[in-house]
Motif scaffolding. Sequence first.
Motif, PDB file in Angstrom:
ATOM      1  N   SER A 242      29.127 -23.167  22.641  1.00  0.00           N
ATOM      2  CA  SER A 242      29.153 -21.718  22.857  1.00  0.00           C
ATOM      3  C   SER A 242      27.921 -21.023  22.267  1.00  0.00           C
ATOM      4  O   SER A 242      27.495 -19.974  22.758  1.00  0.00           O
TER       5      SER A 242
ATOM      6  N   GLU B 138      23.731 -21.438  24.103  1.00  0.00           N
ATOM      7  CA  GLU B 138      23.192 -20.530  25.121  1.00  0.00           C
ATOM      8  C   GLU B 138      22.800 -19.180  24.535  1.00  0.00           C
ATOM      9  O   GLU B 138      22.329 -18.320  25.280  1.00  0.00           O
TER      10      GLU B 138
ATOM     11  N   GLN C  98      20.174 -32.460  23.215  1.00  0.00           N
ATOM     12  CA  GLN C  98      20.206 -31.181  23.923  1.00  0.00           C
ATOM     13  C   GLN C  98      19.079 -30.265  23.456  1.00  0.00           C
ATOM     14  O   GLN C  98      18.405 -29.605  24.259  1.00  0.00           O
TER      15      GLN C  98
ATOM     16  N   LEU D 100      15.922 -28.753  25.502  1.00  0.00           N
ATOM     17  CA  LEU D 100      15.677 -27.301  25.466  1.00  0.00           C
ATOM     18  C   LEU D 100      14.240 -26.994  25.061  1.00  0.00           C
ATOM     19  O   LEU D 100      13.631 -26.046  25.568  1.00  0.00           O
TER      20      LEU D 100
END
Length: 360
Positions: free
Chosen positions: A74, A77, A105, A109
């Motif tokens: 959550s 982002e 991740q 990114l």
Amino acid sequence: MCLPLERGRALARRHLTPPAADDYSLHCTLVSMAGRRNAVSEAVHKDLEQQHALLVRQAASAKTTDALAVWWASQAEGCDLAGALWATLTHPRCDEPLELRVLAQVHMLQHQVGAAQRQSARRYLDLAGEHQTLLRAYAEVQQRMTAWTQARAAEQQQWERERIQLRGEVLRLRTELALRREALPAVGAAVAAASTRATERIPPSAASARCASRPRPADDAPVARSAPATPPQVVSCGPRHLAGSNAAQPLAPRPRVVLCVGGRSGSVPHYRQAVEGRGVAFLHHDGGEEHKPAQLEPQLAAADLVICQTGCISHDAYWRVKDHCKRHHKRCVFVETPSRSAFERVWAEITLSEGSGPVE
């Protein structure tokens, strides 16, 4: 990722001796020292805890690894990715699989952020060039608008000046017309009075004898038409100019109204007596001392002969007399010495040039 470069430089100045030579050396030094417990790693850990204290407290609500993974998903982002990464990796429930998944991740990114930064840089350059083009076009439009505004302002000022001039001319003409209308009854009364006095001075017997002495035309003689009168010319001269020229010039037509401009106020009755004694109407204007210059125009229009005593009149009155007589081809005599004797001498020369006797 979590420690800004400026903050890392500040920590290095306080805890590293000697300080790192450049930013890459500083980065490598901090990473290597963060793997073991020392003063630098403890200072970095403390600083990161203070910076991201809010997200650390939020992540503490996750009591299991799965709950921590959901919380990370959550926050990944959101805007504060560095704080979420620090709170997740330092959480007691973060195991090795979750740590690897989070680092993978973040790694991807970073690739996306790098690509976005390069795209943003290109977009920035395009926008900067377009901005410069628009600035130049705007400057050209602004210059044209400024020139147009200045031209319109100058044109409007010219219109305003012309409007004021025309309004002043209209007011002048209206004032002159009103003054002439006011002076017209007085001039008419003066002419009528002069004609009455001239008629009263001629005895009836003399008038009859004069009419009887005129030869009558023969009955069969053709009636001659009267030639059109030649407009009188403007004469500018001193008191003695006319006497010497009368012998060579034809007799001038007799005036019915004589206007005297200037002269001393005490001599005006003598002027009037000398002129009206010949059966001619007399008008007087003092040349601007007490009489208004605008009153001179209707008197000039009513006069047949003007005697201007130039030594005691204003410049305005002098030029009005000279301009009017020149435009209307009216006889005008200029007397330099304003005196009774000079006026009488000029009047005598004028009457001699016109023939003796009053106006019939």
